[in-house]
Design an enzyme around this catalytic site. Sequence first.
Site, PDB file in Angstrom:
ATOM      1  N   ILE A   1       2.451  12.065   7.103  1.00 14.90           N
ATOM      2  CA  ILE A   1       3.182  12.517   8.281  1.00 14.90           C
ATOM      3  C   ILE A   1       3.417  11.306   9.200  1.00 14.90           C
ATOM      4  CG2 ILE A   1       2.258  14.854   8.100  1.00 14.90           C
ATOM      5  CD1 ILE A   1       0.394  14.169  10.454  1.00 14.90           C
ATOM      6  N   PRO A   2       4.476  11.337  10.013  1.00 12.10           N
ATOM      7  CA  PRO A   2       4.842  10.155  10.797  1.00 12.10           C
ATOM      8  C   PRO A   2       3.712   9.566  11.634  1.00 12.10           C
ATOM      9  CG  PRO A   2       6.624  11.730  10.849  1.00 12.10           C
ATOM     10  CD  PRO A   2       5.484  12.411  10.146  1.00 12.10           C
TER      11      PRO A   2
ATOM     12  N   ARG B   1      11.590  -8.914 -15.609  1.00 13.36           N
ATOM     13  CA  ARG B   1      10.948  -9.402 -16.822  1.00 13.36           C
ATOM     14  C   ARG B   1      11.785 -10.512 -17.439  1.00 13.36           C
ATOM     15  NH1 ARG B   1       7.422  -6.860 -14.993  1.00 13.36           N
ATOM     16  NH2 ARG B   1       6.073  -5.270 -15.938  1.00 13.36           N
TER      17      ARG B   1
ATOM     18  N   GLN C   1       7.399  -0.259 -16.789  1.00 13.27           N
ATOM     19  CA  GLN C   1       8.650  -0.279 -16.037  1.00 13.27           C
ATOM     20  C   GLN C   1       9.777   0.312 -16.892  1.00 13.27           C
ATOM     21  OE1 GLN C   1       8.488  -1.185 -12.975  1.00 13.27           O
ATOM     22  NE2 GLN C   1       6.629  -2.400 -12.873  1.00 13.27           N
TER      23      GLN C   1
ATOM     24  N   LEU D   1       0.814  -1.215   0.000  1.00 10.47           N
ATOM     25  CA  LEU D   1       0.000   0.000   0.000  1.00 10.47           C
ATOM     26  C   LEU D   1       0.851   1.269   0.000  1.00 10.47           C
ATOM     27  CD1 LEU D   1      -2.839  -1.095   2.471  1.00 10.47           C
ATOM     28  CD2 LEU D   1      -2.708  -1.362  -0.022  1.00 10.47           C
ATOM     29  N   LYS D   2       2.129   1.134   0.206  1.00  7.00           N
ATOM     30  CA  LYS D   2       3.087   2.245   0.076  1.00  7.00           C
ATOM     31  C   LYS D   2       2.641   3.496   0.838  1.00  7.00           C
ATOM     32  CE  LYS D   2       4.837   0.906  -4.524  1.00  7.00           C
ATOM     33  NZ  LYS D   2       3.835  -0.112  -4.937  1.00  7.00           N
ATOM     34  N   PHE D   3       2.501   3.381   2.140  1.00  8.85           N
ATOM     35  CA  PHE D   3       2.104   4.528   2.948  1.00  8.85           C
ATOM     36  C   PHE D   3       3.134   5.658   2.844  1.00  8.85           C
ATOM     37  CE2 PHE D   3      -0.024   1.250   5.861  1.00  8.85           C
ATOM     38  CZ  PHE D   3      -1.228   1.365   5.202  1.00  8.85           C
ATOM     39  N   HIS D   4       2.625   6.881   2.768  1.00  7.12           N
ATOM     40  CA  HIS D   4       3.493   8.063   2.699  1.00  7.12           C
ATOM     41  C   HIS D   4       2.684   9.251   3.217  1.00  7.12           C
ATOM     42  CE1 HIS D   4       6.551  10.590   0.152  1.00  7.12           C
ATOM     43  NE2 HIS D   4       6.496  10.955   1.415  1.00  7.12           N
TER      44      HIS D   4
ATOM     45  N   GLY E   1       4.449  -9.650 -12.300  1.00  8.66           N
ATOM     46  CA  GLY E   1       3.016  -9.584 -12.559  1.00  8.66           C
ATOM     47  C   GLY E   1       2.637 -10.137 -13.910  1.00  8.66           C
TER      48      GLY E   1
END
Length: 239
Positions: free
Chosen positions: A65-66, A179, A188, A60-63, A208
């Site tokens: 504030i801490p 690949r 990519q 989910l690549k959280f980004h 994928g």
Amino acid sequence: MDSRIIVALDVPTAAAAHTVVKEIGDAVSFYKVGLELFLAEGPSVLELLREEGKRIFLDLKFHDIPRTVEHAVQSVLKYRPDLLTIHASGGQAMVSGAAKAIQEAGASSQLLAVTVLTSLNQDDLVQMGVVRPVAEQVVSLGKLAVEAGANGLVCSPLEVSLLRQALGAGPVLVTPGVRPAGAGVGDQKRVMTPGDAIRAGSTYLVIGRPVVGASNRREAALRINEEIEQALAETGVAQ
């Protein structure tokens, strides 16, 4: 089989994901669930994978504030992902907060920090105001994240050997942008074959379309497994 492949379930529904998993069978034990599928189906797709005896990479690549990221990690730990992701570019405090959430929960999930997306190249970084070379940016963010408590990194296979030199054998290095020879690269930009990625030092390969889009998904996965096994044998690394 304890495959080094993580198949990316970049499909729109749980039904489609279930079909992929059933067709691949025991050739692959690890699957990635990203934003598209998780937002469409929620945690039910993770339960589906658990019922099939599969491991889960919740990407989910959280980004943010801490504090927000720390609480977000606390929230997803109830799904028991084996791997989960945040962006290293969120900074040391953000990575530390995410690592703290896992530690305090006593969870076995491993935290991976995304360095530079494999869809980006040098021109893209320059447009975003990052003037140093891609490889330097990846190594810098990788060091920051590991020092802040991340268990590993998500990076292009092109930077794996540099990260191994800088960080040693400890961190888990998960590499998309893999690949098989002759396969299309899609969106990519920094790619490598499965065998070369393993020789460079990748721990897991996220793959994928070359598997999910194959006419025989199980056979496609088995062919890649064979290439990986050969590379592991050449490097003397136990599978």
